[in-house]
Motif scaffolding. Structure first.
Motif, PDB file in Angstrom:
ATOM      1  N   VAL A   4      53.610  45.638  26.286  1.00 41.54           N
ATOM      2  CA  VAL A   4      54.673  46.059  27.027  1.00 41.54           C
ATOM      3  C   VAL A   4      54.311  47.101  27.633  1.00 41.54           C
ATOM      4  O   VAL A   4      54.122  48.261  27.165  1.00 41.54           O
ATOM      5  CB  VAL A   4      55.949  46.223  26.145  1.00 41.54           C
ATOM      6  N   ALA A   5      54.262  47.236  29.252  1.00 35.71           N
ATOM      7  CA  ALA A   5      53.886  48.467  29.954  1.00 35.71           C
ATOM      8  C   ALA A   5      55.484  49.234  30.086  1.00 35.71           C
ATOM      9  O   ALA A   5      56.474  48.593  30.440  1.00 35.71           O
ATOM     10  CB  ALA A   5      53.184  48.088  31.201  1.00 35.71           C
ATOM     11  N   TRP A   6      55.316  50.435  29.695  1.00 38.69           N
ATOM     12  CA  TRP A   6      56.316  51.461  30.026  1.00 38.69           C
ATOM     13  C   TRP A   6      55.874  52.816  30.690  1.00 38.69           C
ATOM     14  O   TRP A   6      55.345  53.506  29.907  1.00 38.69           O
ATOM     15  CB  TRP A   6      57.229  51.641  28.597  1.00 38.69           C
ATOM     16  N   ALA A   7      56.424  52.968  31.883  1.00 38.93           N
ATOM     17  CA  ALA A   7      56.272  54.259  32.662  1.00 38.93           C
ATOM     18  C   ALA A   7      57.395  55.174  32.378  1.00 38.93           C
ATOM     19  O   ALA A   7      58.427  54.758  33.089  1.00 38.93           O
ATOM     20  CB  ALA A   7      55.981  53.947  34.076  1.00 38.93           C
ATOM     21  N   PRO A   8      57.542  56.323  31.602  1.00 39.39           N
ATOM     22  CA  PRO A   8      58.635  56.914  31.251  1.00 39.39           C
ATOM     23  C   PRO A   8      58.923  57.519  32.782  1.00 39.39           C
ATOM     24  O   PRO A   8      58.135  57.883  33.855  1.00 39.39           O
ATOM     25  CB  PRO A   8      58.038  58.149  30.421  1.00 39.39           C
ATOM     26  N   GLU A  30      63.870  51.842  23.821  1.00 40.01           N
ATOM     27  CA  GLU A  30      64.488  52.395  22.662  1.00 40.01           C
ATOM     28  C   GLU A  30      65.229  51.206  21.851  1.00 40.01           C
ATOM     29  O   GLU A  30      65.179  51.167  20.554  1.00 40.01           O
ATOM     30  CB  GLU A  30      65.532  53.717  23.039  1.00 40.01           C
ATOM     31  N   GLN A  31      66.091  50.627  22.787  1.00 41.82           N
ATOM     32  CA  GLN A  31      66.813  49.507  21.964  1.00 41.82           C
ATOM     33  C   GLN A  31      65.940  48.441  21.368  1.00 41.82           C
ATOM     34  O   GLN A  31      66.121  47.995  20.113  1.00 41.82           O
ATOM     35  CB  GLN A  31      67.786  48.970  23.041  1.00 41.82           C
ATOM     36  N   LEU A  32      64.887  47.916  22.036  1.00 42.69           N
ATOM     37  CA  LEU A  32      64.088  46.977  21.340  1.00 42.69           C
ATOM     38  C   LEU A  32      63.290  47.498  20.183  1.00 42.69           C
ATOM     39  O   LEU A  32      63.028  46.530  19.221  1.00 42.69           O
ATOM     40  CB  LEU A  32      63.054  46.557  22.500  1.00 42.69           C
ATOM     41  N   VAL A  33      62.802  48.545  20.191  1.00 46.81           N
ATOM     42  CA  VAL A  33      61.996  49.102  18.847  1.00 46.81           C
ATOM     43  C   VAL A  33      63.147  49.483  17.880  1.00 46.81           C
ATOM     44  O   VAL A  33      62.867  49.111  16.675  1.00 46.81           O
ATOM     45  CB  VAL A  33      61.296  50.538  19.321  1.00 46.81           C
ATOM     46  N   THR A  37      62.690  44.156  17.565  1.00 43.35           N
ATOM     47  CA  THR A  37      61.997  43.196  18.517  1.00 43.35           C
ATOM     48  C   THR A  37      60.689  43.500  19.017  1.00 43.35           C
ATOM     49  O   THR A  37      59.734  42.791  18.998  1.00 43.35           O
ATOM     50  CB  THR A  37      62.984  42.994  19.725  1.00 43.35           C
ATOM     51  N   LEU A  38      60.584  44.921  19.166  1.00 43.89           N
ATOM     52  CA  LEU A  38      58.934  45.324  19.406  1.00 43.89           C
ATOM     53  C   LEU A  38      58.724  46.436  18.384  1.00 43.89           C
ATOM     54  O   LEU A  38      59.324  47.316  18.150  1.00 43.89           O
ATOM     55  CB  LEU A  38      59.034  45.959  21.011  1.00 43.89           C
ATOM     56  N   PRO A  39      57.401  46.511  17.953  1.00 44.14           N
ATOM     57  CA  PRO A  39      57.000  47.511  17.250  1.00 44.14           C
ATOM     58  C   PRO A  39      56.718  48.701  18.243  1.00 44.14           C
ATOM     59  O   PRO A  39      56.107  48.334  19.386  1.00 44.14           O
ATOM     60  CB  PRO A  39      55.552  46.838  16.366  1.00 44.14           C
ATOM     61  N   GLU A  40      56.653  49.844  18.059  1.00 46.08           N
ATOM     62  CA  GLU A  40      56.599  50.953  18.823  1.00 46.08           C
ATOM     63  C   GLU A  40      55.016  50.934  19.587  1.00 46.08           C
ATOM     64  O   GLU A  40      54.893  51.185  20.798  1.00 46.08           O
ATOM     65  CB  GLU A  40      56.827  52.249  18.220  1.00 46.08           C
ATOM     66  N   GLU A  41      54.175  50.505  18.582  1.00 45.68           N
ATOM     67  CA  GLU A  41      52.672  50.199  19.029  1.00 45.68           C
ATOM     68  C   GLU A  41      52.249  49.255  20.094  1.00 45.68           C
ATOM     69  O   GLU A  41      51.437  49.351  20.788  1.00 45.68           O
ATOM     70  CB  GLU A  41      51.866  50.186  18.048  1.00 45.68           C
ATOM     71  N   SER A  42      53.174  48.348  20.402  1.00 47.04           N
ATOM     72  CA  SER A  42      53.242  47.282  21.488  1.00 47.04           C
ATOM     73  C   SER A  42      53.455  47.746  22.769  1.00 47.04           C
ATOM     74  O   SER A  42      53.074  47.430  23.817  1.00 47.04           O
ATOM     75  CB  SER A  42      54.091  46.309  21.154  1.00 47.04           C
ATOM     76  N   LEU A  43      54.178  49.213  23.022  1.00 50.15           N
ATOM     77  CA  LEU A  43      54.496  49.882  24.090  1.00 50.15           C
ATOM     78  C   LEU A  43      53.292  50.669  24.517  1.00 50.15           C
ATOM     79  O   LEU A  43      52.643  51.434  23.860  1.00 50.15           O
ATOM     80  CB  LEU A  43      55.651  50.957  24.297  1.00 50.15           C
ATOM     81  N   PHE A  44      52.692  50.358  25.765  1.00 47.03           N
ATOM     82  CA  PHE A  44      51.804  51.179  26.473  1.00 47.03           C
ATOM     83  C   PHE A  44      52.054  51.957  27.546  1.00 47.03           C
ATOM     84  O   PHE A  44      52.543  51.412  28.536  1.00 47.03           O
ATOM     85  CB  PHE A  44      50.447  50.299  26.569  1.00 47.03           C
ATOM     86  N   ALA A  45      51.584  53.119  27.782  1.00 49.72           N
ATOM     87  CA  ALA A  45      51.757  53.832  29.204  1.00 49.72           C
ATOM     88  C   ALA A  45      50.708  53.487  30.365  1.00 49.72           C
ATOM     89  O   ALA A  45      49.474  53.480  29.844  1.00 49.72           O
ATOM     90  CB  ALA A  45      51.575  55.461  28.868  1.00 49.72           C
TER      91      ALA A  45
END
Length: 300
Positions: A4-8, A30-33, A37-45
Motif C-alpha cells: 500500500v503506497a501512502w504519501a503523507p 490509521e484506521q486500517l492499521v 486489516t493492514l500491518p503497518e509494514e505493508s505501508l510504503f512511502a
C-alpha cells in the motif's frame, strides 16, 4: 501482505475549503492499521517518479510550467488548487506510488494507493483537483518498460475519467471504461472506449446489475493483461457532489465484484482511491476502508 503506497500530506497549509477532503488520506491508513486489516509494514512511502516517465504521458511545456509555478491564472483555477511547490511534490510522489504499485502487483496480484485516481488531468492541463494523471502515467510505464501489452482502466468514480479518455483516445492497447453520473462533472465529456452514464439517483440494485452485466463481457472482449481500478466513493448517497444513491454496502459490493473478477482471472490490479465528498468524513473513510478489506480478504 498487501503493498500500500501512502504519501503523507505535505506541510504547506491549504485554504480551509480544501482541507476537509484531504483528511481521508491521513485517517484511512490509521484506521486500517488500527483494526488489523493492514500491518503497518505493508505501508510504503512512494518514491517521486523521475521526470522522464512523466513526460511519456504529459507534455513537457505543461509539466515544466507546473513544476516552476508558471501556470496562468485560468490554468491554476481549473485545477481547483492554489499552486505550491509542496502540492506538486506530493503529486509527483503519488505518481511514483501508482507506478510502484503497478510493478509490485505483477508479483503480489494487487497493490493499492491511498491516493491517486487523478483522472481529470490531460496531457497539457490539469482540472478538477487533478494535476497529473497517475493511472495514465502508470499504464504507459507498463506498456513501455514492463512488457505489458494490454491494459484495462476501470473508472468507477462518479465523475467521468475525461483526462484518461483523452490521453488514450488513439492508444488501442489501453481500454478505458468509465461508469459515472451522466449529468455530473465534467459538463463536456470525452469519449472513453466504453462510457456508461447513469441517471441521478441510481441505487445499489441498478448500479450493481449494470456493472455485473458489463464487466465480465468487457474482460472477455478487451483481454487485458493488467487492470487499474479507480474506486471513488463519491457514488454514495451521502456524497455532496455525486447525485447517485449507493449505500456503503452497495459500494462494498461494487468493489468485491471488480476485485473478485480480477482475482479469478489472475489479473494483476492496482487500486486508487479517487473521490469522496460526504458531509461526514467517517462515511468517506469507512467506504474507502471497505475497498482495502475486500482486497485483503481476496489476496491476504
Amino acid at each position: 501482505m498487501l503493498p500500500v503506497a501512502w504519501a503523507p500530506l505535505y506541510a504547506h497549509p491549504l485554504p480551509l475549503g480544501h482541507r476537509f477532503p484531504m483528511l481521508k488520506y491521513e485517517l484511512l491508513p490509521e484506521q486500517l492499521v488500527r483494526e488489523g486489516t493492514l500491518p503497518e509494514e505493508s505501508l510504503f512511502a512512494p518514491t517521486p517518479l523521475p521526470e522522464k516517465y512523466i513526460l511519456e504521458t504529459h507534455e513537457a511545456g505543461y509539466y515544466h510550467r507546473l513544476r516552476h509555478g508558471q501556470l496562468t491564472r485560468p490554468e491554476e483555477r481549473a485545477t481547483g488548487f492554489p499552486w505550491s511547490a509542496q502540492l506538486v511534490e506530493r503529486e509527483v510522489a503519488i505518481l511514483g506510488g501508482t507506478v510502484q504499485c503497478a510493478r509490485l502487483a505483477r508479483h503480489t496480484g494487487v497493490a493499492l494507493n491511498v491516493a491517486g485516481g487523478t483522472h481529470h488531468a490531460f496531457a497539457a492541463r490539469g482540472e478538477g483537483f487533478c494535476l497529473l494523471n497517475d493511472q495514465a502515467v502508470a499504464a504507459n510505464y507498463l506498456l513501455r518498460h514492463e512488457g505489458i501489452g494490454r491494459v484495462l482502466i476501470v473508472d468507477l468514480d462518479v465523475h467521468q475519467g475525461n483526462g484518461t479518455a483523452a490521453l488514450f483516445r488513439h492508444e488501442p492497447r489501453v481500454f478505458t471504461f468509465s461508469m459515472h453520473g451522466g449529468r455530473n462533472y465534467p459538463a463536456r465529456k470525452e469519449q472513453s472506449d466504453l462510457d456508461l452514464p447513469l441517471p441521478d439517483g441510481t441505487d445499489d440494485a441498478a448500479y450493481l446489475r449494470l456493472l455485473a452485466d458489463t464487466l465480465p463481457r468487457l474482460l472477455d472482449a478487451a483481454q487485458p493483461e493488467f487492470v487499474f481500478y479507480l474506486a471513488g466513493v463519491d457514488v454514495l448517497a451521502t456524497d455532496k457532489l455525486g447525485h447517485l444513491s449507493l449505500t456503503r454496502e452497495g459500494c462494498r459490493q461494487r468493489d468485491r465484484l471488480v476485485l473478485e473478477l480480477c482475482h479469478r482471472h489472475r489479473l494483476p490490479v492496482v487500486v486508487c482511491m479517487g473521490g469522496g465528498y460526504s458531509e461526514r468524513v467517517a462515511d468517506i473513510v469507512e467506504a474507502h476502508a471497505n475497498t482495502f478489506r475486500v482486497a485483503a480478504e481476496l489476496w491476504g
